[in-house]
Design an enzyme around this catalytic site. Structure first.
Site, PDB file in Angstrom:
ATOM      1  CE  LYS A 276      -0.984   4.312  -5.070  1.00  0.00           C
ATOM      2  NZ  LYS A 276      -1.023   3.222  -6.069  1.00  0.00           N
ATOM      3  CD  GLU A 361       2.295 -12.000  -4.675  1.00  0.00           C
ATOM      4  OE1 GLU A 361       2.826 -10.890  -4.871  1.00  0.00           O
ATOM      5  OE2 GLU A 361       1.638 -12.276  -3.635  1.00  0.00           O
ATOM      6  NE  ARG A 389       3.764 -12.033  -1.579  1.00  0.00           N
ATOM      7  CZ  ARG A 389       3.438 -11.432  -0.438  1.00  0.00           C
ATOM      8  NH1 ARG A 389       4.364 -11.266   0.500  1.00  0.00           N
ATOM      9  NH2 ARG A 389       2.225 -10.991  -0.235  1.00  0.00           N
TER      10      ARG A 389
END
Length: 622
Positions: A276, A361, A389
């Site tokens: 990243k 989730e 979700r």
């Protein structure tokens, strides 16, 4: 180098380049991304990490005939630039401008709209099956970040895909949470192949025949080797041909590997390791800070500017720590949103009571239900858009059993630049229809604390929904006091018109009321609603108005209409909120203005409706 980027108008131009030109192109592309995001804000770290991978994919595959699906979607800026949208980067995430995520109606190269995680493998499988049915030779490529691999749907897709040995499906795991070390270079390209075949098995057998001291060394080497090939074993059990890991910033690794995989039938799995923020030292050093950000100076980097008022996430984070001191049963749960939800202080002070379950989730909600069954009081910090979700788990595992779980619902209402994929416009409608749910909408920072305490002390599932960013600046006392459940609060006494405001819309409602001399009530609760207050306002005023930063259909205004209908009261009612459409990205203030939910818009709509009432009755006006 910049001039090289200027020659790329679509992937066809890219495929005309020599292999030697790809690295200079990557440098130019990375510089362009940094400069662009510095001007507009947006996601940076994740996009810098996928520059070489993006180039290699478009270089090898025949996009858009070959379908490229990006998981989550906030790693696609290089993809957008290379597919003819370089000039649109100046409008990134702005009203009427280019989305920060893939959108099918934005470009034929955006094969699938993504912004929530873990969907890419399932979508790519569907496209690969479609190509098979249509007898086309097109490939479907899913690029999924390792964080998204924690989502159960990703494994559902893998499990299903592995049974088809005649599809052209490539899943690329963009493993961007580990630094690239020397083993992930040319040597590791060979080791990844050797350790997954007969070489490794033979080495194990020879190790058993060695004398004890050497045997111990061999055992340790074996354990290390096992760690290197665990991914291969895992994904090959799903029916995939696993390749990797390879360096995702090395064109000499990427291009030949992708070219070879392009020739293979059946489900293929390529593991690439990226970094990243790669190529921009500030983002490499702090990829979390540079994940999503506003405008900044590229040479100086992000300079945090202290806000005069805390964000709602910070208010929640402080409350969580304070309540944890008061009640040892409190546990904090988040699905990979520790920073965004304001839980960093809690995770440091109460590390044994903090659980980040990853991008999962459904698991987060049901895990909280299990903890509640055992006498704990879990607090689930989750964005409104992500609770969608886990809807079945909320209903089946929490609400039906009436378990003591508190939901801190962040990013409720409009979310600005993230747009329709992340908007928390629907929670009032999808939550209030569930039995046993307590549903609250704080209007400022102090109310947020008090309603969080009320939710926590309530025996049963409770939700506090609050918006992104800062509140109006109310003084936060640090109290853990609660409020009377189902009790609204009158904030202004007026004539003729009563405005029933929910949550963050209170400020605009009060400003509109000053223009109209209207009454205003801070409703606080959507469920249970203060029925007595609603009926009193109906008796005392000629027009009732509800205002909410949520969808009109099925929302808080609909709940008020149900109260009136259930009581047999016929009263003019104006329901103000978000329309039955997906709201595009843009600054929240702009979006509220466009939908006439700012103070002036609210006042104008009330005047128009009240004028109709006056004209019909022949009476005077306010």
């Amino acid at each position: 180098m910049a001039r090289l980027l200027d020659t790329i108008h679509d992937p066809a131009d890219l495929r005309k380049l020599s292999r030697a030109q790809l690295a200079p192109l990557a440098n130019a592309l990375r510089d362009f991304i940094v400069e662009s995001v510095a001007r507009t804000g947006g996601h940076l770290s994740s996009n810098l990490g996928t520059v070489e991978l993006t180039i290699a994919l478009h270089y090898v595959f025949n996009t858009p005939a070959d379908k490229l699906i990006w998981d989550v979607g906030h790693q696609t800026y290089a993809h957008k630039i290379l597919t003819g949208r370089r000039e649109k980067m100046k409008t990134l995430r702005q009203l009427g401008g280019m989305s920060g995520f893939p959108k099918r109606d934005e470009s034929p190269y955006d094969a699938f709209g993504t912004a929530h995680s873990s969907t890419s493998i399932s979508a790519a499988l569907g496209m690969a099956l479609a190509a098979k049915i249509k007898k086309e030779n097109a490939h479907a490529i899913a690029v999924i970040g390792d964080g998204a691999m924690t989502g159960g749907m990703a494994f559902e897709g893998l499990n299903n895909a592995g049974v088809y040995d005649d599809i052209r499906l490539l899943v690329i795991l963009n493993d961007n949470d580990m630094s690239i070390s020397p083993p992930v270079g040319a040597l590791n390209r060979h080791l990844a192949h050797l350790l997954s075949g007969k070489f490794y098995a033979a080495a194990r057998h020879v190790g058993k025949l060695l004398p004890p001291p050497v045997k111990e060394i061999a055992r340790r080497l074996e354990e290390h080797a096992k760690g290197m090939i665990v991914p291969a074993a895992l994904f090959e059990e799903f029916g995939f041909n696993y390749i990797g890991p390879i360096d995702g910033h090395d064109f000499d690794a990427l291009v030949p590997t992708l070219q070879n995989l392009k020739q293979l039938a059946g489900p293929q799995f390529l593991h690439v390791v990226t970094r990243k923020g790669n190529g921009y030292k500030l983002a490499e050093a702090d990829p979390v800070l540079y994940h999503g950000l506003g405008k900044f100076c590229p040479t100086e980097g992000v300079k945090p500017v202290p806000s005069p008022t805390p964000t709602y996430a910070e208010v929640f984070g402080q409350w969580l720590c304070d309540m944890a001191v008061y009640d040892s049963r409190l546990l904090g749960i988040t699905p990979a949103m520790r920073e965004g939800s304001g839980m960093v202080p809690f995770s440091s002070r109460f590390s044994d009571r903090f659980f980040d379950v990853g991008i999962a989730e459904q698991h987060a909600v049901t895990c909280a239900a299990g903890l509640a069954c055992e006498g704990f009081k879990p607090v689930v910090a989750i964005y409104s858009t992500f609770l969608q979700r886990a809807y079945d788990q909320l209903v089946h595992d929490v609400a039906i059993q009436n378990l003591d779980v508190t939901f801190a619902l962040d990013r409720a209402g409009l979310v600005g630049a993230d747009g329709e994929t992340h908007a928390g416009n629907y929670d009032l409608a999808y939550l209030r229809c569930i039995p046993n749910i307590l549903l609250m909408t704080p209007s400022d920072e102090e109310e947020c604390r008090r309603l969080l305490s009320t939710a926590f002390q309530h025996r049963g599932p409770a939700v506090v929904r609050y918006p992104r960013g800062c509140g109006p600046g109310a003084v936060v006392t640090g109290s853990l006091d609660t409020v009377l459940i189902g009790k609204a609060k009158k904030r202004r006494e007026g004539k003729e018109v009563a405005i029933l405001a929910f949550g963050a819309m209170l400020g605009s409602a009060l400003s509109a009321a000053d223009m109209l001399d209207a009454s205003v009530v801070d409703m606080r609760f959507v469920k249970p609603m203060d029925t007595a207050m609603v009926l009193d306002m109906a008796r005392e005023h000629r027009l009732l108005v509800t205002v909410e930063e949520g969808t009109v259909m099925g929302g808080a205004g609909s709940a008020v209409a149900e109260v009136l209908a259930g009581s047999g009261i016929s009263k003019p009612l104006l329901i103000l909120g978000l329309p039955d459409q997906f709201i595009p990205h843009g600054e929240t203030g702009q979006l509220l203005f466009l939908h006439r939910l700012d103070a002036d818009g609210i006042a104008d709509r009330i005047r128009q409706r009240f004028s109709q009432i006056v004209a019909e009755s022949g009476a005077g006006s306010p």
